[in-house]
Design a protein around this motif. Sequence first.
Motif, short mmCIF file in Angstrom:
data_model
loop_
_atom_site.label_atom_id
_atom_site.label_comp_id
_atom_site.label_asym_id
_atom_site.label_seq_id
_atom_site.Cartn_x
_atom_site.Cartn_y
_atom_site.Cartn_z
N ALA A 171 0.84 -1.21 0.00
CA ALA A 171 0.00 0.00 0.00
C ALA A 171 0.87 1.26 0.00
CB ALA A 171 -0.93 -0.01 1.21
N LEU A 172 1.93 1.26 0.81
CA LEU A 172 2.83 2.42 0.85
C LEU A 172 3.60 2.56 -0.46
CD1 LEU A 172 4.21 2.01 4.48
CD2 LEU A 172 2.62 3.76 3.69
N LEU A 173 4.03 1.45 -1.04
CA LEU A 173 4.77 1.50 -2.30
C LEU A 173 3.90 2.07 -3.42
CD1 LEU A 173 6.67 -1.88 -2.02
CD2 LEU A 173 7.74 0.37 -2.25
N ALA A 174 2.63 1.77 -3.40
CA ALA A 174 1.74 2.33 -4.42
C ALA A 174 1.74 3.85 -4.35
CB ALA A 174 0.33 1.78 -4.24
N VAL A 175 1.77 4.40 -3.14
CA VAL A 175 1.81 5.86 -2.99
C VAL A 175 3.16 6.40 -3.45
CG1 VAL A 175 1.46 7.79 -1.43
CG2 VAL A 175 0.16 5.69 -1.09
N HIS A 176 4.23 5.71 -3.09
CA HIS A 176 5.55 6.11 -3.59
C HIS A 176 5.55 6.22 -5.11
CE1 HIS A 176 8.48 6.15 -0.26
NE2 HIS A 176 7.78 5.18 0.30
N ARG A 177 4.75 5.38 -5.76
CA ARG A 177 4.76 5.31 -7.22
C ARG A 177 3.65 6.14 -7.86
NH1 ARG A 177 6.00 -1.06 -6.30
NH2 ARG A 177 8.29 -0.89 -6.31
N GLY A 178 2.96 6.95 -7.05
CA GLY A 178 2.03 7.90 -7.63
C GLY A 178 0.58 7.75 -7.26
N ARG A 188 13.30 -3.20 0.44
CA ARG A 188 13.61 -4.27 -0.51
C ARG A 188 13.15 -3.88 -1.92
NH1 ARG A 188 11.71 -7.97 3.40
NH2 ARG A 188 9.77 -8.25 2.22
N ALA A 189 12.03 -3.18 -2.00
CA ALA A 189 11.48 -2.79 -3.30
C ALA A 189 12.16 -1.56 -3.88
CB ALA A 189 9.98 -2.54 -3.18
N LEU A 190 12.50 -0.59 -3.03
CA LEU A 190 13.02 0.69 -3.52
C LEU A 190 14.53 0.80 -3.45
CD1 LEU A 190 10.42 3.20 -1.99
CD2 LEU A 190 10.43 2.17 -4.27
N GLY A 191 15.16 -0.02 -2.62
CA GLY A 191 16.61 0.10 -2.43
C GLY A 191 16.94 1.06 -1.32
N GLY A 192 17.90 0.68 -0.49
CA GLY A 192 18.25 1.50 0.66
C GLY A 192 19.38 2.47 0.38
N GLY A 193 20.04 2.88 1.47
CA GLY A 193 21.16 3.80 1.34
C GLY A 193 21.05 5.03 2.21
N ALA A 194 19.94 5.16 2.95
CA ALA A 194 19.78 6.31 3.83
C ALA A 194 19.02 5.90 5.08
CB ALA A 194 19.05 7.45 3.11
N TRP A 195 19.26 6.64 6.14
CA TRP A 195 18.60 6.39 7.43
C TRP A 195 18.30 7.72 8.10
CZ3 TRP A 195 17.55 1.51 9.40
CH2 TRP A 195 18.17 0.43 8.74
N LYS A 196 17.32 7.69 8.99
CA LYS A 196 17.09 8.87 9.82
C LYS A 196 17.01 8.46 11.28
CE LYS A 196 13.22 10.95 10.40
NZ LYS A 196 12.13 11.91 10.15
N MET A 197 17.62 9.27 12.12
CA MET A 197 17.46 9.11 13.57
C MET A 197 16.05 9.54 13.93
SD MET A 197 20.98 10.78 14.98
CE MET A 197 22.58 10.23 14.41
N ALA A 198 15.41 8.82 14.82
CA ALA A 198 14.03 9.14 15.15
C ALA A 198 13.73 8.73 16.59
CB ALA A 198 13.07 8.42 14.21
N LEU A 199 12.76 9.42 17.15
CA LEU A 199 12.23 9.08 18.47
C LEU A 199 10.77 8.72 18.29
CD1 LEU A 199 13.78 11.89 20.69
CD2 LEU A 199 14.53 9.52 20.52
N LEU A 200 10.40 7.52 18.68
CA LEU A 200 9.00 7.10 18.59
C LEU A 200 8.20 7.80 19.68
CD1 LEU A 200 6.88 5.28 17.27
CD2 LEU A 200 7.50 3.50 18.93
N ALA A 201 7.14 8.50 19.24
CA ALA A 201 6.31 9.28 20.16
C ALA A 201 7.15 10.29 20.95
CB ALA A 201 5.54 8.36 21.10
#
Length: 245
Positions: A13-20, A46-59
């Motif tokens: 579902a998320l990949l569909a949005v990535h693709r328009g 896996r579908a889009l390919g990696g290479g980047a990350w973001k530091m994040a705090l959940l909530a």
Amino acid sequence: MSAAFDPEAAARALLAVHRGAPRLPGLTPPPPDTAAAYAVQRAVIRALGGGAWKMALLAGRDRHAGALPGQGTVRTGACLPLPADACIEVETALVLGADLPAGAGPSAAAAAIAEVRLAFELVAPRLADRKAAQPLELMADGFGSAGIVLGDVLPGWRDGMTGPLGIELWLDGRRVAAPEAVASLAEAVDFLAWLAGHAAAQDLPLCRGDVIITGARIGPLPLDGARIARARAGGAEVSARFVGA
């Protein structure tokens, strides 16, 4: 992870949005826990390919990370499509000059950093209402990241970045008055050492050339229709242009 939750279906579902496709009202059902949210991240990468990350705090509290598609990292001056409700953050981005395996300590993590650049993170989740989304839904969606714009290398970053960088931000040529958060290089290195283990556990080990954004120094701020963003800190600059998505 709940047997009722299918991370592959959520990722599709998320990949569909990535693709328009149109943005989603939410993930149905939402991820029940962090393991499920990370499973969605892995499937997307896996579908889009990696290479980047973001530091994040959940909530806003617990340390986590967002695996981001490498194709979403662009150089300063790029022109990017964004929805009208997108936000922008001014950040610093670590660029790795060496692979960083699980078990790396702070010294190895620091040595793996080739450069630190001034950067923008663009925030526009694949979910229609970012404020209404549950934290685990946003986590599954890479914490809502819509791309990274890499600017110039920050002069003197090896000195530790222990104080304010003196960031200035302009949107459509208008100076934006916004407070700057302070985060030292030591804090970023501590996260990077943790991330090395986390990334390996996700079967996405940290590699030479990977980009890691370290958290908002300014923002998130609504773009409110702005078409040009530019920021400066010391001798470093970053800029981007935007068009409607």
